[in-house]
Write an enzyme that holds these catalytic residues in place. Structure first.
Site, PDB file in Angstrom:
ATOM      1  CD  GLU A  72       3.008  -0.787   6.113  1.00 52.06           C
ATOM      2  OE1 GLU A  72       3.797   0.195   5.719  1.00 52.06           O
ATOM      3  OE2 GLU A  72       3.367  -2.242   5.948  1.00 52.06           O
ATOM      4  CE  LYS A 131       7.512   1.675   6.157  1.00 53.21           C
ATOM      5  NZ  LYS A 131       6.706   0.780   5.128  1.00 53.21           N
ATOM      6  CB  CYS A 185       6.264  -2.361   7.779  1.00 57.76           C
ATOM      7  SG  CYS A 185       6.253  -3.667   6.408  1.00 57.76           S
TER       8      CYS A 185
END
Length: 252
Positions: free
Chosen positions: A39, A105, A139
């Site tokens: 990331e 995300k 994540c």
């Protein structure tokens, strides 16, 4: 498919150093069809003042396209991007012909204030490449299994992260859970080193659909893990042990 997972030590805010490190690792591990990076691999996980972002089609994305076309491979990893005045933690998947898919995300890490700087994505993204279907995740998404539930639409889930050592057990446990419950390969790519907020020890791993380790990086070291993903083996498992057919029907 031959894949390579790059566990890097990200220099805070220094794109030049980080891209040079990634290229060096790629050159040392040639021949993979897909390279997966952590990331915000070019800057570190920046959520406070002075966030290092780039516009759509910025330097890091252009670098990914250039290297993917030069090396005849796909490259995947997330970048902080500004678009129409909003910031996104954007996961780019670039293929050898230079084509780009992206996923923004969805689950922003409120504990670190990511939600105060960034806009969450809305769309689930699956990329077809090399005969496999890849679900793109970033994540904190790992903690939310409903969004990543396999609907028969993907074969591999990729999680790129800056996941701190303090919560590494959760990372390791949840990656295996996602592989087992979704009968898919899971690629979890984390970083090592330190940033102003946390220490990172890695935990980069490729898992098979039963949660077993195919390859992993050494803890606390810059390293590369390589593995082969077999669609034939995956389909055979799904036929012989049809867990997904017995799952609940729902609409998200």
């Amino acid at each position: 498919m031959e894949i390579a997972l790059l566990q890097t030590d990200i220099a805070w805010g220094d794109k030049k150093v980080n891209l040079e490190q990634v290229e060096q690792l790629m050159n040392q591990h040639l021949g993979a069809q897909l390279y997966v990076l952590p990331e915000m691999f070019a800057t570190g996980f920046m959520v406070g003042e002075g966030v290092a972002v780039e516009p759509v089609g910025g330097d890091v994305h252009r670098w990914m396209v250039q290297k993917a076309t030069q090396k005849g491979c796909a490259i995947a990893g997330s970048v902080a991007v500004e678009e129409n005045g909003r910031l996104y933690n954007r996961f780019y998947f670039v293929t050898p012909d230079g084509a780009t898919w992206h996923y923004d995300k969805r689950h922003l890490f409120t504990y670190a204030g990511e939600d105060k700087r960034y806009t969450k994505g809305e769309d689930r993204v699956v990329v077809r490449y090399g005969g496999l279907r890849f679900l793109l995740q970033v994540c904190y998404d790992l903690r939310f299994p409903v969004f990543s539930r396999n609907r028969g639409d993907y074969d591999v889930a990729i999680y790129v992260a800056n996941w701190p050592t303090a919560r590494l057990f959760a990372w390791q446990t949840l990656l295996r859970a996602r592989a087992i419950e979704n009968q898919c390969f899971v690629l979890g790519v984390n970083r090592v080193g330190n940033d102003p907020a946390n220490a990172y020890s890695g935990g980069t791993v490729a898992l098979d659909p039963q949660g077993q380790t195919l390859a992993e990086c050494r803890a606390n070291e810059v390293d590369v893990a390589r593995a082969t993903l077999s669609l034939e083996a995956l389909e055979q498992l799904r036929r012989s042990f049809p867990v997904m057919r017995d799952g609940d029907v729902f609409i998200l």
